[in-house]
Motif scaffolding. Structure first.
Motif, PDB file in Angstrom:
ATOM      1  N   MET A   1       0.831  -1.010   0.048  1.00 11.57           N
ATOM      2  CA  MET A   1      -0.008   0.038  -0.026  1.00 11.57           C
ATOM      3  C   MET A   1       0.899   1.413  -0.020  1.00 11.57           C
ATOM      4  SD  MET A   1      -3.364   0.359   0.253  1.00 11.57           S
ATOM      5  CE  MET A   1      -4.866  -0.738   0.414  1.00 11.57           C
ATOM      6  N   LYS A   2       1.977   1.387   0.674  1.00 10.81           N
ATOM      7  CA  LYS A   2       2.889   2.586   0.807  1.00 10.81           C
ATOM      8  C   LYS A   2       3.297   2.577  -0.374  1.00 10.81           C
ATOM      9  CE  LYS A   2       3.839   2.517   5.812  1.00 10.81           C
ATOM     10  NZ  LYS A   2       4.652   2.370   6.617  1.00 10.81           N
ATOM     11  N   SER A   3       4.096   1.844  -1.134  1.00 13.07           N
ATOM     12  CA  SER A   3       4.420   1.936  -2.377  1.00 13.07           C
ATOM     13  C   SER A   3       3.702   2.858  -3.616  1.00 13.07           C
ATOM     14  CB  SER A   3       4.664   0.573  -3.023  1.00 13.07           C
ATOM     15  OG  SER A   3       5.463   0.867  -4.384  1.00 13.07           O
ATOM     16  N   PRO A   4       2.591   2.277  -3.737  1.00 15.10           N
ATOM     17  CA  PRO A   4       1.629   3.346  -4.596  1.00 15.10           C
ATOM     18  C   PRO A   4       1.382   4.643  -4.096  1.00 15.10           C
ATOM     19  CG  PRO A   4       0.582   1.049  -4.472  1.00 15.10           C
ATOM     20  CD  PRO A   4       1.699   1.109  -3.487  1.00 15.10           C
ATOM     21  N   LEU A   5       1.307   4.860  -3.002  1.00 12.41           N
ATOM     22  CA  LEU A   5       1.277   6.117  -2.192  1.00 12.41           C
ATOM     23  C   LEU A   5       2.438   7.284  -2.647  1.00 12.41           C
ATOM     24  CD1 LEU A   5      -1.020   5.475   0.994  1.00 12.41           C
ATOM     25  CD2 LEU A   5      -1.833   6.617  -1.040  1.00 12.41           C
ATOM     26  N   LEU A   6       3.769   6.238  -2.227  1.00 14.62           N
ATOM     27  CA  LEU A   6       4.751   7.015  -2.306  1.00 14.62           C
ATOM     28  C   LEU A   6       5.147   7.523  -3.906  1.00 14.62           C
ATOM     29  CD1 LEU A   6       7.193   4.821   0.010  1.00 14.62           C
ATOM     30  CD2 LEU A   6       6.391   7.317   0.259  1.00 14.62           C
ATOM     31  N   THR A   7       4.817   6.397  -4.754  1.00 12.02           N
ATOM     32  CA  THR A   7       4.930   6.898  -6.249  1.00 12.02           C
ATOM     33  C   THR A   7       4.014   7.932  -6.610  1.00 12.02           C
ATOM     34  OG1 THR A   7       5.446   4.649  -6.611  1.00 12.02           O
ATOM     35  CG2 THR A   7       4.610   5.788  -8.336  1.00 12.02           C
ATOM     36  N   ALA A   8       2.459   7.971  -5.920  1.00 15.05           N
ATOM     37  CA  ALA A   8       1.730   9.125  -6.468  1.00 15.05           C
ATOM     38  C   ALA A   8       2.336  10.230  -5.820  1.00 15.05           C
ATOM     39  CB  ALA A   8       0.188   8.704  -5.920  1.00 15.05           C
ATOM     40  N   ALA A   9       2.811  10.533  -4.732  1.00 15.48           N
ATOM     41  CA  ALA A   9       3.271  11.636  -3.976  1.00 15.48           C
ATOM     42  C   ALA A   9       4.521  12.177  -4.816  1.00 15.48           C
ATOM     43  CB  ALA A   9       3.684  11.539  -2.552  1.00 15.48           C
ATOM     44  N   ALA A  10       5.371  11.304  -5.139  1.00 17.35           N
ATOM     45  CA  ALA A  10       6.520  11.517  -6.011  1.00 17.35           C
ATOM     46  C   ALA A  10       6.341  12.248  -7.208  1.00 17.35           C
ATOM     47  CB  ALA A  10       7.537  10.434  -5.970  1.00 17.35           C
ATOM     48  N   LEU A  11       5.210  11.583  -7.965  1.00 14.19           N
ATOM     49  CA  LEU A  11       4.815  12.067  -9.109  1.00 14.19           C
ATOM     50  C   LEU A  11       4.014  13.485  -9.348  1.00 14.19           C
ATOM     51  CD1 LEU A  11       3.244   8.864 -11.016  1.00 14.19           C
ATOM     52  CD2 LEU A  11       5.364  10.159 -11.654  1.00 14.19           C
ATOM     53  N   THR A  12       3.332  13.536  -7.944  1.00 14.02           N
ATOM     54  CA  THR A  12       2.664  14.998  -7.875  1.00 14.02           C
ATOM     55  C   THR A  12       3.727  15.988  -7.537  1.00 14.02           C
ATOM     56  OG1 THR A  12       0.880  13.522  -6.937  1.00 14.02           O
ATOM     57  CG2 THR A  12       1.025  16.065  -6.434  1.00 14.02           C
ATOM     58  N   ALA A  13       4.564  15.694  -6.698  1.00 15.38           N
ATOM     59  CA  ALA A  13       5.831  16.572  -6.159  1.00 15.38           C
ATOM     60  C   ALA A  13       6.610  16.910  -7.909  1.00 15.38           C
ATOM     61  CB  ALA A  13       6.779  15.983  -5.416  1.00 15.38           C
ATOM     62  N   ALA A  14       6.789  16.110  -8.578  1.00 18.79           N
ATOM     63  CA  ALA A  14       7.511  16.080  -9.925  1.00 18.79           C
ATOM     64  C   ALA A  14       6.719  17.180 -10.621  1.00 18.79           C
ATOM     65  CB  ALA A  14       7.948  14.812 -10.516  1.00 18.79           C
ATOM     66  N   ALA A  15       5.551  16.741 -10.969  1.00 18.81           N
ATOM     67  CA  ALA A  15       4.554  17.365 -11.663  1.00 18.81           C
ATOM     68  C   ALA A  15       4.595  19.096 -11.334  1.00 18.81           C
ATOM     69  CB  ALA A  15       3.253  16.894 -11.736  1.00 18.81           C
ATOM     70  N   ALA A  16       4.504  19.271  -9.799  1.00 17.69           N
ATOM     71  CA  ALA A  16       4.583  20.695  -9.289  1.00 17.69           C
ATOM     72  C   ALA A  16       5.890  21.386  -9.622  1.00 17.69           C
ATOM     73  CB  ALA A  16       4.083  20.410  -7.822  1.00 17.69           C
ATOM     74  N   GLY A  17       6.878  20.441  -9.538  1.00 15.01           N
ATOM     75  CA  GLY A  17       8.194  21.242  -9.840  1.00 15.01           C
ATOM     76  C   GLY A  17       8.543  21.401 -11.217  1.00 15.01           C
ATOM     77  N   VAL A  18       7.851  20.736 -12.144  1.00 10.75           N
ATOM     78  CA  VAL A  18       7.716  21.121 -13.617  1.00 10.75           C
ATOM     79  C   VAL A  18       7.042  22.179 -13.792  1.00 10.75           C
ATOM     80  CG1 VAL A  18       7.010  20.136 -16.019  1.00 10.75           C
ATOM     81  CG2 VAL A  18       8.382  18.825 -14.406  1.00 10.75           C
ATOM     82  N   VAL A  19       5.858  22.350 -13.123  1.00 12.69           N
ATOM     83  CA  VAL A  19       4.936  23.437 -13.609  1.00 12.69           C
ATOM     84  C   VAL A  19       5.592  24.752 -13.171  1.00 12.69           C
ATOM     85  CG1 VAL A  19       2.643  24.469 -12.927  1.00 12.69           C
ATOM     86  CG2 VAL A  19       2.865  22.323 -13.498  1.00 12.69           C
ATOM     87  N   ARG A  20       6.036  24.717 -11.874  1.00 20.82           N
ATOM     88  CA  ARG A  20       6.933  25.825 -11.245  1.00 20.82           C
ATOM     89  C   ARG A  20       8.176  26.153 -12.055  1.00 20.82           C
ATOM     90  NH1 ARG A  20       7.165  29.431  -7.407  1.00 20.82           N
ATOM     91  NH2 ARG A  20       9.320  29.714  -6.448  1.00 20.82           N
ATOM     92  N   LEU A  21       8.874  25.218 -12.622  1.00 21.04           N
ATOM     93  CA  LEU A  21       9.862  25.663 -13.645  1.00 21.04           C
ATOM     94  C   LEU A  21       9.221  26.393 -14.819  1.00 21.04           C
ATOM     95  CD1 LEU A  21      12.227  22.644 -13.291  1.00 21.04           C
ATOM     96  CD2 LEU A  21      12.689  25.053 -12.390  1.00 21.04           C
ATOM     97  N   TYR A  22       8.077  25.705 -15.422  1.00 21.47           N
ATOM     98  CA  TYR A  22       7.824  26.608 -16.439  1.00 21.47           C
ATOM     99  C   TYR A  22       7.343  28.058 -16.306  1.00 21.47           C
ATOM    100  CZ  TYR A  22       4.646  27.480 -20.397  1.00 21.47           C
ATOM    101  OH  TYR A  22       3.938  28.019 -21.446  1.00 21.47           O
ATOM    102  N   GLN A  23       6.471  28.159 -15.037  1.00 20.74           N
ATOM    103  CA  GLN A  23       6.210  29.392 -14.747  1.00 20.74           C
ATOM    104  C   GLN A  23       7.451  30.448 -14.483  1.00 20.74           C
ATOM    105  OE1 GLN A  23       3.702  28.507 -11.323  1.00 20.74           O
ATOM    106  NE2 GLN A  23       1.970  28.287 -12.407  1.00 20.74           N
TER     107      GLN A  23
END
Length: 158
Positions: A1-23
């Motif tokens: 269970m922890k692994s999918p949640l960690l993966t989702a959190a990591a992907l969310t953080a990465a996406a937020a980072g990409v959006v911030r870099l673009y902005q």
């Protein structure tokens, strides 16, 4: 269970980072455009710079007042181009401003001598601005011609 949640959190953080870099990249680009326009205006306003005459020999043929009005018109058009690029003004809003601008006694003189340069370097939204200014110029010239041909000058029949 922890692994999918960690993966989702990591992907969310990465996406937020990409959006911030673009902005940040877009904001940096906009700041650079603004700095470039400010530099351009300072150079054009510097009436005592010897290079302005070398760069733009046409300005030498103008008397001081006409040269100032020409440079002021150039500053306004450059400012509108920046506003349009940055999305601070709509094309429809700029159409009315452009028409008012072209009905002044100095703007047609400016546009007749500089429109070719604006057309030559324009692309994207700046090309839209050039087209708006062309339309406003043609309409203002047509209105002035119609008025002079009709003989209906302000106060003439009063």
């Amino acid at each position: 269970m922890k692994s999918p949640l960690l993966t989702a959190a990591a992907l969310t953080a990465a996406a937020a980072g990409v959006v911030r870099l673009y902005q940040e990249r877009a904001q940096h680009r906009d700041r650079m455009r603004l700095c470039t326009v400010k530099m351009h205006h300072r150079m054009m306003r510097d009436e005592f710079a010897p290079d302005i005459a070398e760069l733009f020999p046409f300005l030498n043929s103008l008397e001081e007042g006409a040269r100032r009005r020409f440079l002021h018109c150039n500053s306004r058009v450059t400012f509108w181009a920046l506003q349009l690029r940055l999305g601070l003004v709509s094309e429809s809003g700029l159409s009315r401003v452009a028409w008012d601008f072209m009905t002044s006694p100095h703007a047609p003189f400016y546009w007749e001598r500089s429109a070719f340069a604006h057309r030559w370097e324009a692309s994207g939204k700046v090309l839209d601005l050039v087209n708006i200014l062309d339309d406003a110029y043609n309409e203002a010239i047509r209105d002035a011609r119609d008025l002079s041909e009709s003989g209906d000058l302000v106060g003439a029949g009063a």
